[in-house]
Scaffold this active site. Sequence first.
Site, PDB file in Angstrom:
ATOM      1  N   HIS A 142      39.597  57.515  27.505  1.00 61.04           N
ATOM      2  CA  HIS A 142      39.678  55.919  27.310  1.00 61.04           C
ATOM      3  C   HIS A 142      39.173  55.494  26.017  1.00 61.04           C
ATOM      4  CE1 HIS A 142      41.642  51.881  29.287  1.00 61.04           C
ATOM      5  NE2 HIS A 142      40.656  52.013  28.429  1.00 61.04           N
ATOM      6  N   ASP A 152      42.617  45.111  39.837  1.00 62.30           N
ATOM      7  CA  ASP A 152      42.138  44.969  38.588  1.00 62.30           C
ATOM      8  C   ASP A 152      43.570  44.590  37.714  1.00 62.30           C
ATOM      9  OD1 ASP A 152      41.149  45.496  35.512  1.00 62.30           O
ATOM     10  OD2 ASP A 152      42.878  46.500  35.676  1.00 62.30           O
ATOM     11  N   ARG A 190      41.230  36.832  33.958  1.00 63.83           N
ATOM     12  CA  ARG A 190      40.445  36.918  33.190  1.00 63.83           C
ATOM     13  C   ARG A 190      40.712  36.291  31.879  1.00 63.83           C
ATOM     14  NH1 ARG A 190      38.574  42.193  33.208  1.00 63.83           N
ATOM     15  NH2 ARG A 190      37.095  42.137  31.718  1.00 63.83           N
ATOM     16  N   SER A 200      36.380  47.147  34.786  1.00 66.69           N
ATOM     17  CA  SER A 200      38.670  47.126  34.889  1.00 66.69           C
ATOM     18  C   SER A 200      38.944  48.822  34.635  1.00 66.69           C
ATOM     19  CB  SER A 200      38.640  45.938  33.924  1.00 66.69           C
ATOM     20  OG  SER A 200      39.877  45.625  33.386  1.00 66.69           O
ATOM     21  N   LYS A 248      40.501  52.126  36.848  1.00 63.12           N
ATOM     22  CA  LYS A 248      41.341  52.919  36.577  1.00 63.12           C
ATOM     23  C   LYS A 248      41.398  54.566  36.497  1.00 63.12           C
ATOM     24  CE  LYS A 248      42.044  49.201  33.988  1.00 63.12           C
ATOM     25  NZ  LYS A 248      42.737  48.357  32.918  1.00 63.12           N
TER      26      LYS A 248
HETATM   27  N1  URA Z   1      40.353  47.627  28.761  1.00 63.63           N
HETATM   28  C1  URA Z   1      40.821  47.027  30.406  1.00 63.63           C
HETATM   29  O1  URA Z   1      42.212  47.777  30.516  1.00 63.63           O
HETATM   30  N2  URA Z   1      39.758  46.292  30.811  1.00 63.63           N
HETATM   31  C2  URA Z   1      39.618  45.399  30.441  1.00 63.63           C
HETATM   32  O2  URA Z   1      38.832  44.506  30.527  1.00 63.63           O
HETATM   33  C3  URA Z   1      38.931  45.544  28.746  1.00 63.63           C
HETATM   34  C4  URA Z   1      39.867  46.695  28.186  1.00 63.63           C
END
Ligand code: URA
Length: 430
Positions: A82, A161, A168, A183, A187
Site C-alpha cells: 500500500h 472507514d 474527516r 484507516s 482496509k
Molecule cells: N489513505 C487512506 O486510506 N486513509 C487515510 O486516512 C489517508 C490516506
Amino acid sequence: MRMVDIIEKKRDGLSLTPEEIRFVIKSYINDEIPDYQMSALLMSVYFQGMTPEETSVLTTAMAESGDQIDLSKIDGVKVDKHSTGGVGDTTTLILAPLVAAVGVPVAKMSGRGLGHTGGTIDKLEAVPGFHVEVSEQQFIDLVNKNKLAVVGQSGNLAPADKKLYSLRDVTATVNSIPLIASSIMSKKIAAGADAIVLDVKVGSGAFMKEMEGAQALASTMIAIGEQVGRKTAAVISDMNQPLGYAVGNALEVKEAIDTLKGCGPADLHELCLVLGSNMVVLAGKARNEIEARTMLEEAIANGKALEVFKTFLAAQGGDASVVDHPEKLPDSTFKVPVLSESDGFVEGIAADEIGTAAMLLGAGRATKDSVIDLSVGIVLHKKIGDEVKIDEPIATIHSNTEDVAVSARKIIQAYRFSNDQPPAVPLIKG
Ligand code: URA
Ligand code: CA
C-alpha cells in the site's frame, strides 16, 4: 454508554477503553451516533492523539465492520502493498507481476477511487478487453495458477472507514496519524493479506511533509500490523516530485511496461526493487533484501516478469499484445508541449499540482460519478536536478481537447527553479 462522556474523556486527554472504541464504531455505522458528535470526537483525537492500544482496537473494529476476505485457499504467504498516496504512482502495475515472477502470490483487491488519475483497476482497463469481473473461485484459481490476479474491491470492505473518511474530509481531521494509520490498515487487514509492505510518502506532494511525521506514521502502522498478527514493513520514499515521468492511465501502463522491460524511469525502477525486495522477504522467498533484489533484477533481465504480466492480462480477458505494441493502448488526439518560462535547474515539482492538472484533462475523477478518459495525462520531460532553458519543453500534455491552457498554467506553476544545481534528493529516505 453515552457518546458525550466518551467525547469528554478524549477531549481531556484520557485513553478510551476497547469497549468504548468498539461502541463508537458499531453505533456510528448503525446511524446511532450523529455526525456532529462523531466530528467532535475526531477533532479531540486530532488534538489528543491515541495510544498504540487505542489505535489497534480502532483499526480492528473498522476492519470488522464489513466483509473480511479469506485468502486461505491460496497457497503461500499473501503479501499486499500500500502507498500512502503519490502522484503518477505506477508501482502496483510493476510490483505485482515482478514479485509474482519470483513466486510470491499476489491476490490484489483494488479500488477505483477519486483522485488525480484512476486507481489500479482503471489503469488496467486501458488494456483492451481487460476486466476484473471474476468470481471468488476464479480469483483463487488464477492466483494459484499464475501467482497473480486483480479483482475489484468489495463494496463492503471496512464500511466504517468509508463513513469516517467522508466525515474527516469535511471536518479538517484527515491529517491525524492514528486516524490515517487505522484507516489504511483496516482496509489491508479486511482484504486478507498475511503480510503488508507500506510505502509511506514524504514531501510536498504527500500527507506527511516532514520526515518526522512520516516516521511516526510508518511506525504506527507497523505496530498495528504486529498487534493483529500481520507481518508489516514500511519504506519511506520521496514525494517532492511525481514518480516516473507519466501521469495518466494508459500513459502509466506504458511506463509500467517499460519498467518491466528494464528501461523505465530510474526512480520508479528503484522504488519497485526496494518495495519488491521487502515483499519477497516477508513472503519468505528470500533470506534478506540483497538476495531478494538479485532475484527481482533477474526476473526483469530474463523477461520472466514481463511474461507473468502478459499471462495475467490474457487470463483476465486483456489483449496481451499491448506489451509488445504499446501503440494499441488508448491514445489522445492532441499532444501539446508546455514550454518553460524560466531558465535554471529544477529544484522541486509540486506533485499535487501536476496531479490536479492531469485530473482537469480527464485522467482522474473529481467526483465519484466522473467518467475517466484513459488516454489523457501528462508526460514530464524534466525532473529535479535537470537544467532547463527558457522555451524548452518541460512536459507534454496528452489531451482530447485543444484548449489546455488551465492545465498548462498549473504545470508551469508546479515547477520551482534555482540558479544553481540543487543537491540530489535521495528517493529512499528510510
Ligand atoms: N489513505 C487512506 O486510506 N486513509 C487515510 O486516512 C489517508 C490516506
Ligand atoms: Ca509515473
